[in-house]
Structure formats: C-alpha cells, structure tokens
Scaffold this motif. Structure first.
Motif, PDB file in Angstrom:
ATOM      1  N   TYR A  25     -14.605 -32.519 -22.434  1.00 52.46           N
ATOM      2  CA  TYR A  25     -15.319 -31.775 -23.512  1.00 52.46           C
ATOM      3  C   TYR A  25     -16.450 -30.940 -22.854  1.00 52.46           C
ATOM      4  CZ  TYR A  25     -19.461 -34.959 -24.240  1.00 52.46           C
ATOM      5  OH  TYR A  25     -20.386 -35.532 -24.072  1.00 52.46           O
ATOM      6  N   LEU A  26     -16.914 -31.638 -21.762  1.00 50.49           N
ATOM      7  CA  LEU A  26     -18.235 -31.088 -21.094  1.00 50.49           C
ATOM      8  C   LEU A  26     -17.781 -29.893 -20.334  1.00 50.49           C
ATOM      9  CD1 LEU A  26     -19.947 -34.181 -19.553  1.00 50.49           C
ATOM     10  CD2 LEU A  26     -20.759 -32.805 -21.361  1.00 50.49           C
ATOM     11  N   LYS A  27     -16.560 -29.758 -19.892  1.00 42.10           N
ATOM     12  CA  LYS A  27     -15.969 -28.701 -19.085  1.00 42.10           C
ATOM     13  C   LYS A  27     -15.787 -27.446 -20.365  1.00 42.10           C
ATOM     14  CE  LYS A  27     -14.772 -26.956 -15.038  1.00 42.10           C
ATOM     15  NZ  LYS A  27     -16.008 -26.932 -13.985  1.00 42.10           N
ATOM     16  N   VAL A  28     -15.297 -27.940 -21.256  1.00 43.21           N
ATOM     17  CA  VAL A  28     -15.265 -26.715 -22.383  1.00 43.21           C
ATOM     18  C   VAL A  28     -16.464 -26.222 -22.727  1.00 43.21           C
ATOM     19  CG1 VAL A  28     -14.204 -26.397 -24.573  1.00 43.21           C
ATOM     20  CG2 VAL A  28     -13.017 -27.582 -23.017  1.00 43.21           C
ATOM     21  N   ILE A  29     -17.467 -27.006 -22.938  1.00 40.72           N
ATOM     22  CA  ILE A  29     -18.835 -26.537 -23.237  1.00 40.72           C
ATOM     23  C   ILE A  29     -19.461 -25.712 -22.114  1.00 40.72           C
ATOM     24  CG2 ILE A  29     -21.327 -27.327 -23.540  1.00 40.72           C
ATOM     25  CD1 ILE A  29     -19.804 -29.824 -25.159  1.00 40.72           C
ATOM     26  N   GLU A  30     -19.219 -26.037 -20.933  1.00 43.81           N
ATOM     27  CA  GLU A  30     -19.632 -25.300 -19.803  1.00 43.81           C
ATOM     28  C   GLU A  30     -18.862 -23.933 -19.928  1.00 43.81           C
ATOM     29  OE1 GLU A  30     -19.991 -25.582 -14.931  1.00 43.81           O
ATOM     30  OE2 GLU A  30     -18.682 -26.998 -16.065  1.00 43.81           O
ATOM     31  N   GLN A  31     -17.818 -23.793 -20.068  1.00 48.66           N
ATOM     32  CA  GLN A  31     -17.181 -22.562 -20.142  1.00 48.66           C
ATOM     33  C   GLN A  31     -17.684 -21.724 -21.265  1.00 48.66           C
ATOM     34  OE1 GLN A  31     -13.074 -23.758 -20.447  1.00 48.66           O
ATOM     35  NE2 GLN A  31     -12.849 -24.284 -18.185  1.00 48.66           N
ATOM     36  N   LYS A  32     -17.910 -22.422 -22.285  1.00 50.46           N
ATOM     37  CA  LYS A  32     -18.272 -21.669 -23.658  1.00 50.46           C
ATOM     38  C   LYS A  32     -19.685 -21.070 -23.347  1.00 50.46           C
ATOM     39  CE  LYS A  32     -15.308 -23.743 -27.173  1.00 50.46           C
ATOM     40  NZ  LYS A  32     -14.664 -22.447 -27.690  1.00 50.46           N
ATOM     41  N   LEU A  33     -20.556 -21.958 -22.779  1.00 52.58           N
ATOM     42  CA  LEU A  33     -21.982 -21.511 -22.385  1.00 52.58           C
ATOM     43  C   LEU A  33     -22.154 -20.473 -21.487  1.00 52.58           C
ATOM     44  CD1 LEU A  33     -24.063 -24.885 -22.396  1.00 52.58           C
ATOM     45  CD2 LEU A  33     -24.368 -22.863 -24.013  1.00 52.58           C
ATOM     46  N   ALA A  34     -21.174 -20.392 -20.517  1.00 54.03           N
ATOM     47  CA  ALA A  34     -20.914 -19.432 -19.492  1.00 54.03           C
ATOM     48  C   ALA A  34     -20.643 -18.116 -20.140  1.00 54.03           C
ATOM     49  CB  ALA A  34     -20.252 -19.881 -18.570  1.00 54.03           C
ATOM     50  N   GLU A  35     -19.793 -18.099 -20.995  1.00 53.62           N
ATOM     51  CA  GLU A  35     -19.508 -16.873 -21.812  1.00 53.62           C
ATOM     52  C   GLU A  35     -20.542 -16.545 -22.820  1.00 53.62           C
ATOM     53  OE1 GLU A  35     -16.379 -17.873 -24.557  1.00 53.62           O
ATOM     54  OE2 GLU A  35     -14.868 -18.125 -22.775  1.00 53.62           O
ATOM     55  N   LYS A  36     -21.340 -17.194 -23.214  1.00 52.45           N
ATOM     56  CA  LYS A  36     -22.674 -16.794 -24.119  1.00 52.45           C
ATOM     57  C   LYS A  36     -23.765 -16.553 -23.335  1.00 52.45           C
ATOM     58  CE  LYS A  36     -20.611 -18.903 -28.371  1.00 52.45           C
ATOM     59  NZ  LYS A  36     -20.988 -19.759 -29.311  1.00 52.45           N
ATOM     60  N   LEU A  37     -24.088 -17.315 -22.108  1.00 54.42           N
ATOM     61  CA  LEU A  37     -24.981 -17.202 -21.358  1.00 54.42           C
ATOM     62  C   LEU A  37     -24.837 -16.999 -19.934  1.00 54.42           C
ATOM     63  CD1 LEU A  37     -27.186 -20.029 -23.113  1.00 54.42           C
ATOM     64  CD2 LEU A  37     -27.577 -17.557 -23.430  1.00 54.42           C
ATOM     65  N   PRO A  38     -24.255 -15.857 -19.427  1.00 55.91           N
ATOM     66  CA  PRO A  38     -23.511 -15.812 -18.274  1.00 55.91           C
ATOM     67  C   PRO A  38     -24.662 -16.162 -17.022  1.00 55.91           C
ATOM     68  CG  PRO A  38     -23.744 -13.665 -19.339  1.00 55.91           C
ATOM     69  CD  PRO A  38     -24.192 -14.749 -20.395  1.00 55.91           C
ATOM     70  N   THR A  39     -25.987 -15.808 -17.100  1.00 50.68           N
ATOM     71  CA  THR A  39     -26.984 -16.083 -16.161  1.00 50.68           C
ATOM     72  C   THR A  39     -27.788 -17.447 -16.080  1.00 50.68           C
ATOM     73  OG1 THR A  39     -28.839 -15.108 -17.583  1.00 50.68           O
ATOM     74  CG2 THR A  39     -27.307 -13.438 -16.067  1.00 50.68           C
ATOM     75  N   ALA A  40     -27.194 -18.155 -17.082  1.00 53.97           N
ATOM     76  CA  ALA A  40     -28.002 -19.410 -16.950  1.00 53.97           C
ATOM     77  C   ALA A  40     -27.461 -20.504 -15.968  1.00 53.97           C
ATOM     78  CB  ALA A  40     -27.304 -20.246 -18.256  1.00 53.97           C
ATOM     79  N   GLY A  41     -26.313 -20.380 -15.657  1.00 49.34           N
ATOM     80  CA  GLY A  41     -25.801 -21.290 -14.500  1.00 49.34           C
ATOM     81  C   GLY A  41     -25.910 -22.823 -14.943  1.00 49.34           C
ATOM     82  N   LEU A  42     -25.545 -23.142 -15.996  1.00 43.95           N
ATOM     83  CA  LEU A  42     -25.503 -24.586 -16.407  1.00 43.95           C
ATOM     84  C   LEU A  42     -24.212 -25.128 -16.070  1.00 43.95           C
ATOM     85  CD1 LEU A  42     -27.013 -24.090 -19.831  1.00 43.95           C
ATOM     86  CD2 LEU A  42     -28.177 -24.864 -17.817  1.00 43.95           C
ATOM     87  N   ASN A  43     -24.284 -26.501 -15.546  1.00 42.51           N
ATOM     88  CA  ASN A  43     -23.162 -27.229 -15.133  1.00 42.51           C
ATOM     89  C   ASN A  43     -23.005 -28.523 -15.992  1.00 42.51           C
ATOM     90  OD1 ASN A  43     -24.752 -29.242 -13.938  1.00 42.51           O
ATOM     91  ND2 ASN A  43     -24.728 -28.352 -11.980  1.00 42.51           N
ATOM     92  N   THR A  44     -21.937 -29.042 -15.989  1.00 41.53           N
ATOM     93  CA  THR A  44     -21.827 -30.249 -16.825  1.00 41.53           C
ATOM     94  C   THR A  44     -22.838 -31.353 -16.792  1.00 41.53           C
ATOM     95  OG1 THR A  44     -20.352 -31.440 -14.879  1.00 41.53           O
ATOM     96  CG2 THR A  44     -19.366 -30.029 -16.768  1.00 41.53           C
ATOM     97  N   THR A  45     -23.323 -31.558 -15.563  1.00 41.08           N
ATOM     98  CA  THR A  45     -24.513 -32.507 -15.563  1.00 41.08           C
ATOM     99  C   THR A  45     -25.835 -32.197 -16.271  1.00 41.08           C
ATOM    100  OG1 THR A  45     -23.757 -32.802 -12.905  1.00 41.08           O
ATOM    101  CG2 THR A  45     -26.041 -33.539 -13.732  1.00 41.08           C
ATOM    102  N   ASN A  46     -25.953 -30.973 -16.232  1.00 43.61           N
ATOM    103  CA  ASN A  46     -27.133 -30.297 -16.969  1.00 43.61           C
ATOM    104  C   ASN A  46     -27.105 -30.367 -18.383  1.00 43.61           C
ATOM    105  OD1 ASN A  46     -27.059 -27.647 -14.712  1.00 43.61           O
ATOM    106  ND2 ASN A  46     -28.937 -29.188 -14.830  1.00 43.61           N
ATOM    107  N   ILE A  47     -25.737 -30.086 -18.879  1.00 45.12           N
ATOM    108  CA  ILE A  47     -25.117 -30.242 -20.327  1.00 45.12           C
ATOM    109  C   ILE A  47     -25.272 -31.534 -20.687  1.00 45.12           C
ATOM    110  CG2 ILE A  47     -23.328 -29.752 -21.876  1.00 45.12           C
ATOM    111  CD1 ILE A  47     -22.470 -27.487 -20.016  1.00 45.12           C
ATOM    112  N   ASP A  48     -24.687 -32.458 -19.971  1.00 46.50           N
ATOM    113  CA  ASP A  48     -24.834 -34.180 -20.429  1.00 46.50           C
ATOM    114  C   ASP A  48     -26.265 -34.481 -20.582  1.00 46.50           C
ATOM    115  OD1 ASP A  48     -23.648 -36.325 -20.798  1.00 46.50           O
ATOM    116  OD2 ASP A  48     -23.862 -37.160 -18.856  1.00 46.50           O
ATOM    117  N   SER A  49     -27.167 -34.131 -19.786  1.00 45.28           N
ATOM    118  CA  SER A  49     -28.335 -34.457 -19.726  1.00 45.28           C
ATOM    119  C   SER A  49     -29.317 -33.978 -20.971  1.00 45.28           C
ATOM    120  CB  SER A  49     -29.126 -34.000 -18.602  1.00 45.28           C
ATOM    121  OG  SER A  49     -30.503 -34.308 -18.623  1.00 45.28           O
TER     122      SER A  49
END
Length: 64
Positions: A25-49
């Motif tokens: 699920y973290l990978k899916v969240i990462e992909q969805k965030l990349a679509e909505k916030l393309p310049t954020a550069g968040l990865n699964t570690t950031n999201i999990d934190s």
C-alpha cells in the motif's frame, strides 16, 4: 493529501484487511502522491514516517 489517499484506499476493498492495509500500500500511496505533488519527491520511507506521526497524534486526540 495523505489522509485523503489513505481514506480512498480504506474505502477500496482491494487494499484493506482485518489488521490494516495489505502489503504494497505504501507504493500505491507513493504513486498517488507523485501524481498530485510531482515536485515533492516523497518515497515510501517518508510516507511511512508521516503515517506513524499521524497515528501518534490521533491517539493523543482520542485520549482527550
């Protein structure tokens, strides 16, 4: 954005299980965030934190 995406995944029966979210699920969240916030550069570690921080704060609110 993160809370909106988590809510979306929770409502989608594909990602929800009895004990939380299914693996991947973290990978899916990462992909969805990349679509909505393309310049954020968040990865699964950031999201999990961030999810752990949200859980901590929500527990504190529930105790009040």
């Amino acid at each position: 954005m993160l809370v909106d995406i988590l809510t979306e995944l929770a409502l989608d029966g594909k990602w929800k299980s009895d004990t939380g979210f299914k693996s991947g699920y973290l990978k899916v969240i990462e992909q969805k965030l990349a679509e909505k916030l393309p310049t954020a550069g968040l990865n699964t570690t950031n999201i999990d934190s961030r999810i752990k921080t949200l859980k901590k704060h929500s527990m504190e609110i529930n105790e009040c």
